[in-house]
Design an enzyme around this catalytic site. Structure first.
Site, short mmCIF file in Angstrom:
data_model
loop_
_atom_site.label_atom_id
_atom_site.label_comp_id
_atom_site.label_asym_id
_atom_site.label_seq_id
_atom_site.Cartn_x
_atom_site.Cartn_y
_atom_site.Cartn_z
N GLU A 193 31.18 -15.37 -48.10
CA GLU A 193 30.39 -14.92 -46.95
C GLU A 193 31.26 -14.41 -45.82
O GLU A 193 30.95 -13.39 -45.21
CB GLU A 193 29.48 -16.05 -46.47
CG GLU A 193 28.56 -15.63 -45.34
CD GLU A 193 27.48 -16.66 -45.05
OE1 GLU A 193 26.90 -16.60 -43.95
OE2 GLU A 193 27.21 -17.53 -45.89
N ARG A 247 21.38 -12.63 -46.18
CA ARG A 247 22.73 -12.49 -45.61
C ARG A 247 23.20 -11.03 -45.70
O ARG A 247 24.37 -10.75 -45.97
CB ARG A 247 23.74 -13.42 -46.30
CG ARG A 247 23.38 -14.88 -46.24
CD ARG A 247 23.35 -15.42 -44.82
NE ARG A 247 22.80 -16.77 -44.82
CZ ARG A 247 21.50 -17.06 -44.63
NH1 ARG A 247 20.64 -16.09 -44.42
NH2 ARG A 247 21.07 -18.30 -44.64
N SER A 299 29.74 -21.98 -44.25
CA SER A 299 29.58 -21.85 -45.70
C SER A 299 30.44 -20.69 -46.20
O SER A 299 30.22 -19.54 -45.80
CB SER A 299 28.11 -21.60 -46.05
OG SER A 299 27.32 -22.70 -45.68
#
Length: 352
Positions: A344, A168, A246
């Site tokens: 995130e 990520r 998420s």
């Protein structure tokens, strides 16, 4: 002026001072470059699926990326930039819808991104976060990323090896705001079967062993079903999907941190010696179950009733309420396990 709540999947965020919808690459670069030259703050907006925007909105120029264009080259291969040949080179404008692109690749028999079905947002956002799910990351198929460098005020093209991809993460995320993604080039394989299935849950759904292949269309169908079951496919009628996906990334731990977790905690050893664990497992074991609502945050926000990683707007919520819930979850996990979860989504005008 439009409110950002109407352009984010969380349905949160106040108004912008300015709004520009850039339909061409020239308009996109000009809108950002002119704002930079005048000292006007810029928020580049793609699909709005990874943003948490303050209730006060954004005191600057929102540049909505609405560029289009998909070019497929099945005959040539730039061996200097691409790791492999024998497939299709797909060059895509930043404003194209990601899931529509995935659907197109599956329909055409181009393998490599089928497990990334159902993810909302634009193509230009995918290299920034190194978007991934169900055992695939876009870094596995990205050949190059063409950008506008806002610091050097010039175009720059990065080969995949120069993008600094990690879990990520990318060089574009490491230098937030510097690189305006203009287009992304993918190298995909031709064939009716997808890439080897690396994710156990997906393999079970498909009835194959991990490492085996399955038909492209079957992989896409299975991923969409799995995501829908977790509230991860946008649905106007389902408040469980009014989220940023998420909210927390899976934590990357030192071996010592991982050893301190309970014996049944998920652990995945990484090539660099670190250990990845499951944010969802930690959240649930810290006492935050599906559908959890917080007395401090109020009942207009809550964890999804389908998946504990998604923080949802149950209707009429504020960003402040969502962040109150996020802090409660983060702090609860840290108190229970000594692990600090990292959000995130990108925060704009606010922070966790």
């Amino acid at each position: 002026m439009p409110d950002l709540r109407d352009h984010t999947t969380l349905r949160l965020g106040g108004p912008a001072r300015e709004w520009v919808r850039a339909r061409t690459e020239a308009e996109l670069v000009a809108a950002v470059a002119d704002a930079d030259a005048s000292g006007t703050p810029v928020l580049v907006l793609g699909g709005g699926s990874n943003l948490v925007v303050a209730d006060e909105g954004f005191d600057g120029r929102v540049v909505e990326v609405a560029t289009t264009g998909v070019a497929a080259d099945t005959d040539t291969c730039d061996v200097d930039a691409l790791a492999q040949c024998g497939g299709v080179v797909l060059t895509v404008a930043a404003g194209e819808d990601w899931d529509a692109l995935v659907a197109r690749t599956v329909a055409n028999g181009w393998a490599g991104v089928e497990a990334l079905s159902g993810i909302p947002g634009s193509v230009g956002a995918t290299p920034i976060q190194n978007v991934g799910a169900y055992g695939q990351d876009v870094s596995q198929t990205i050949a190059r990323v063409r950008t506008w460098d806002r610091l050097e005020r010039t175009q720059r093209t990065f080969a995949a090896a120069d993008c600094g991809f990690g879990y990520r993460h990318s060089r574009f995320k490491a230098e937030p705001g510097r690189h305006l993604v203009l287009e992304v080039t993918f190298q995909l394989r031709k064939g009716d079967l997808g890439e080897p299935v690396r994710y156990a849950e997906l393999a079970r759904r498909l009835g194959v062993e991990p490492g085996q292949r399955a038909p492209l269309a079957a992989v896409r169908e299975a991923v969409l079903a799995l995501r829908a079951g977790k509230g991860m496919v946008l649905d106007d009628a389902d408040a469980d999907t009014w989220s940023a996906g998420s909210f927390f990334t899976n934590p990357i731990l030192t071996p010592q941190q991982a050893a301190a977790l309970p014996d049944d905690a998920p652990r995945w050893e990484q090539p660099d010696g670190t250990v990845k664990s499951s944010a969802a497992w930690l959240i649930e074991r810290a006492g935050f179950g599906r559908g959890h609502v917080s007395e401090a945050a109020g009942e207009r926000v809550g964890l999804s009733t389908k998946h504990t990683l998604a923080l949802t707007n149950r209707g009429g919520a504020t960003t402040d309420e969502l962040l109150t819930l996020a802090r409660e979850v983060r702090d609860g996990v840290r108190e229970r396990f000594g692990v600090t979860l990292v959000n995130e989504p990108v925060t704009v005008g606010c922070s966790l």
